[in-house]
Design an enzyme around this catalytic site. Structure first.
Site: not given
Ligand code: F6R
Length: 263
Positions: A67, A136, A138, A143
């Site tokens: 992403d 959440d 994701h 989301e």
């Molecule tokens: C980022 C992504 C998100 C993160 C998630 C956890 O490329 O795809 O799904 O993996 O938000 O983020 P952290 O590791 O910062 O807790």
């Protein structure tokens, strides 16, 4: 899903890097899906060390990031493109032409999203997709409520995600409200999936996606439908798992089965 519980962040990072390195050694032109965020930083540091000290070769691999924030140019300091260069790409012998990250400042996100899917197909599909998980539930920026059939597209970010990611920006108001993300359907097509999670803040959601029902309200639960998904957690993230002993027993006794089937 195979659940691997490791003592702490350092061992989670080494274990996940070892899994990725193993795949690169088995297939020198591996197509690797990558995630950003805090969780994979240690994994990428360990991969860089394996490159430096043990000659792990990235020269033939292709990478696709999950992403990117909509509106951020690839050179923006908060872009995921910059994150990848800072944390991994510049430390290994990657070809820049084979390091794909969705272009956040594209004039036409729909065309870009379709193009991104085409590039994945052209590369032969993703062999191993690395994922983190949001509080959440994701994966990517899919989301709650994202369809399990969804493909790369623009997605609005959930309130909690904006708050969680504000730490990377000057203020919460600076966090982009939209992102371009691979869909759950795109992710599920990867041949293998490796999800990593660390810290007490992820304990509840790890219990939900591993042991709860499959639901688009927790998009990571879609991994229950995948035939080859490994989850590497540290103790804190695993704290609320109900079947922890079972997962540990499987991990410790896997070799018995592997011996029996001659692998
Ligand atoms: C980022 C992504 C998100 C993160 C998630 C956890 O490329 O795809 O799904 O993996 O938000 O983020 P952290 O590791 O910062 O807790």
């Amino acid at each position: 899903m195979e659940i691997v519980i490791t003592p702490d962040y350092g061992s989670m990072s080494r274990t996940s890097a070892a899994i990725i390195a193993n795949e690169i050694r088995r297939k020198h032109d591996l197509v690797l899906g990558l995630a950003t965020g805090d969780t994979p930083v240690g994994t990428y540091r360990e991969l860089a060390r394996l490159h430096r000290e043990e000659g792990l070769d990235f020269s033939k691999i292709t990478t696709f990031n999950l992403d990117e924030y909509l509106g951020l140019a690839p050179v923006h300091k908060n872009s995921y493109n910059q994150f990848m260069w800072e944390n991994l790409f510049k430390h290994v012998n990657m070809s820049p032409h084979r390091a794909f990250v969705p272009q956040g400042n594209t004039a036409d996100p729909e065309v870009l999203s379709e193009w991104y899917e085409q590039q994945i197909r052209k590369a032969g599909g993703i062999d191993l997709q690395v994922l983190g998980i949001g509080r959440d539930g994701h994966i990517g920026f899919n989301e709650p409520g994202s369809s399990f059939a969804s493909r790369t597209r623009v997605k609005g970010l959930y309130e909690q995600t904006i708050k969680d990611n504000a730490r990377f920006f000057a203020s919460e108001a600076d966090v982009p409200r939209f992102a371009i993300t691979m869909g759950v359907g795109t992710i599920l097509e990867a041949r293998k999936i490796l999800l990593i999670a660390s810290g007490a803040g992820k304990a509840e959601v790890c219990h939900e996606f591993i042991e709860g029902p499959v639901t688009s309200q927790v998009t990571a639960s879609a991994l229950q439908l995948h035939s080859f998904a490994i989850v590497v957690l540290d103790e804190e993230a695993a704290a609320k798992l109900k079947r922890k002993e079972y997962y540990n027993w499987i991990r410790d006794n896997k070799h018995v089965v592997q011996k029996q089937i001659g692998r």
